[in-house]
Design a protein around this motif. Sequence first.
Motif, short mmCIF file in Angstrom:
data_model
loop_
_atom_site.label_atom_id
_atom_site.label_comp_id
_atom_site.label_asym_id
_atom_site.label_seq_id
_atom_site.Cartn_x
_atom_site.Cartn_y
_atom_site.Cartn_z
N PRO A 1 6.28 20.04 -6.09
CA PRO A 1 7.49 19.33 -5.69
C PRO A 1 7.13 17.89 -5.30
O PRO A 1 6.02 17.60 -4.86
CB PRO A 1 8.01 20.11 -4.48
N TRP A 2 8.11 17.00 -5.44
CA TRP A 2 7.86 15.59 -5.21
C TRP A 2 7.33 15.31 -3.81
O TRP A 2 6.41 14.51 -3.63
CB TRP A 2 9.17 14.82 -5.46
N VAL A 3 7.90 15.97 -2.82
CA VAL A 3 7.50 15.71 -1.43
C VAL A 3 6.04 16.12 -1.21
O VAL A 3 5.27 15.39 -0.58
CB VAL A 3 8.43 16.46 -0.45
N LYS A 4 5.65 17.26 -1.72
CA LYS A 4 4.25 17.68 -1.56
C LYS A 4 3.31 16.75 -2.31
O LYS A 4 2.21 16.46 -1.84
CB LYS A 4 4.07 19.12 -2.05
N GLY A 5 3.74 16.28 -3.47
CA GLY A 5 2.91 15.35 -4.21
C GLY A 5 2.69 14.05 -3.46
O GLY A 5 1.59 13.51 -3.45
N VAL A 6 3.75 13.57 -2.83
CA VAL A 6 3.63 12.34 -2.04
C VAL A 6 2.70 12.57 -0.86
O VAL A 6 1.87 11.71 -0.53
CB VAL A 6 5.01 11.84 -1.58
N TYR B 1 0.25 15.01 -0.54
CA TYR B 1 -1.12 15.32 -0.95
C TYR B 1 -1.80 14.15 -1.67
O TYR B 1 -2.99 13.95 -1.51
CB TYR B 1 -1.14 16.54 -1.86
N GLY B 2 -1.06 13.43 -2.45
CA GLY B 2 -1.65 12.33 -3.19
C GLY B 2 -1.35 10.97 -2.63
O GLY B 2 -2.16 10.05 -2.73
N GLY B 3 -0.18 10.82 -2.04
CA GLY B 3 0.25 9.51 -1.57
C GLY B 3 -0.43 9.06 -0.30
O GLY B 3 -0.76 7.89 -0.16
N VAL B 4 -0.63 9.97 0.62
CA VAL B 4 -1.23 9.58 1.90
C VAL B 4 -2.68 9.11 1.72
O VAL B 4 -3.03 8.03 2.19
CB VAL B 4 -1.12 10.73 2.94
N PRO B 5 -3.52 9.87 1.01
CA PRO B 5 -4.89 9.34 0.80
C PRO B 5 -4.89 8.05 -0.02
O PRO B 5 -5.66 7.13 0.26
CB PRO B 5 -5.60 10.46 0.04
N THR B 6 -4.02 7.98 -1.02
CA THR B 6 -3.96 6.77 -1.83
C THR B 6 -3.49 5.59 -1.00
O THR B 6 -3.95 4.46 -1.19
CB THR B 6 -3.03 6.98 -3.04
N PHE B 7 -2.58 5.82 -0.06
CA PHE B 7 -2.12 4.75 0.83
C PHE B 7 -3.29 4.17 1.61
O PHE B 7 -3.44 2.95 1.70
CB PHE B 7 -1.06 5.28 1.80
N PHE B 8 -4.12 5.03 2.17
CA PHE B 8 -5.23 4.54 2.97
C PHE B 8 -6.25 3.79 2.11
O PHE B 8 -6.78 2.76 2.52
CB PHE B 8 -5.89 5.68 3.75
N ILE B 9 -6.50 4.29 0.92
CA ILE B 9 -7.42 3.59 0.01
C ILE B 9 -6.84 2.23 -0.36
O ILE B 9 -7.55 1.22 -0.33
CB ILE B 9 -7.69 4.46 -1.23
N ALA B 10 -5.57 2.20 -0.70
CA ALA B 10 -4.93 0.93 -1.08
C ALA B 10 -4.88 -0.03 0.10
O ALA B 10 -5.08 -1.24 -0.07
CB ALA B 10 -3.52 1.19 -1.61
N LYS B 11 -4.64 0.48 1.30
CA LYS B 11 -4.58 -0.38 2.48
C LYS B 11 -5.93 -1.02 2.75
O LYS B 11 -6.02 -2.22 3.01
CB LYS B 11 -4.12 0.41 3.70
N ALA C 1 0.83 -1.20 0.00
CA ALA C 1 0.00 0.00 0.00
C ALA C 1 0.87 1.26 0.00
O ALA C 1 0.56 2.24 -0.67
CB ALA C 1 -0.94 0.01 1.21
N ALA C 2 1.97 1.24 0.73
CA ALA C 2 2.88 2.39 0.75
C ALA C 2 3.50 2.60 -0.62
O ALA C 2 3.64 3.74 -1.08
CB ALA C 2 3.97 2.19 1.80
N ALA C 3 3.86 1.52 -1.30
CA ALA C 3 4.44 1.65 -2.63
C ALA C 3 3.42 2.22 -3.61
O ALA C 3 3.74 3.09 -4.43
CB ALA C 3 4.95 0.29 -3.12
N ILE C 4 2.18 1.75 -3.52
CA ILE C 4 1.12 2.28 -4.39
C ILE C 4 0.89 3.75 -4.09
O ILE C 4 0.75 4.57 -5.01
CB ILE C 4 -0.18 1.46 -4.21
N GLY C 5 0.85 4.10 -2.81
CA GLY C 5 0.64 5.50 -2.42
C GLY C 5 1.76 6.41 -2.89
O GLY C 5 1.50 7.51 -3.39
N GLY D 1 3.79 10.47 -6.54
CA GLY D 1 4.77 10.95 -7.50
C GLY D 1 4.13 11.31 -8.82
O GLY D 1 4.50 12.31 -9.45
N LEU D 2 3.16 10.52 -9.25
CA LEU D 2 2.45 10.82 -10.49
C LEU D 2 1.65 12.10 -10.36
O LEU D 2 1.64 12.94 -11.28
CB LEU D 2 1.54 9.65 -10.86
N ILE D 3 0.98 12.28 -9.23
CA ILE D 3 0.23 13.50 -8.99
C ILE D 3 1.16 14.70 -8.97
O ILE D 3 0.85 15.76 -9.52
CB ILE D 3 -0.59 13.39 -7.69
#
Length: 85
Positions: A58-63, A65-75, A40-44, A49-51
């Motif tokens: 910047p990459w960190v903000k993208g992770v 803003y997009g990675g944290v919600p995606t992590f929870f959805i994937a989990k 799930a972390a890898a998917i997030g 990064g894509l977002i």
Amino acid sequence: MTPSQADAIASAVLQPDHRRDEIAARQQEEMQQLQRQRRAAAIGMAAGGLIAYQSGLPWVKGVLYGGVPTFFIAKVWLDRRALRG
């Protein structure tokens, strides 16, 4: 130590124990849960990064803003998939 005591100790060590089975089952479940969290972390992170790339952030903000919600959805998705089968 007499030979009978040594035999008793050896048989006690070699006999299957229900506690060992429970511990092994719990460790197996924990390992599977950790694998699901890592997936799930890898998917997030990939989604974040894509977002970031698509929105020009910047990459960190993208992770974040997009990675944290995606992590929870994937989990949730991976956990539900694991429960079904």
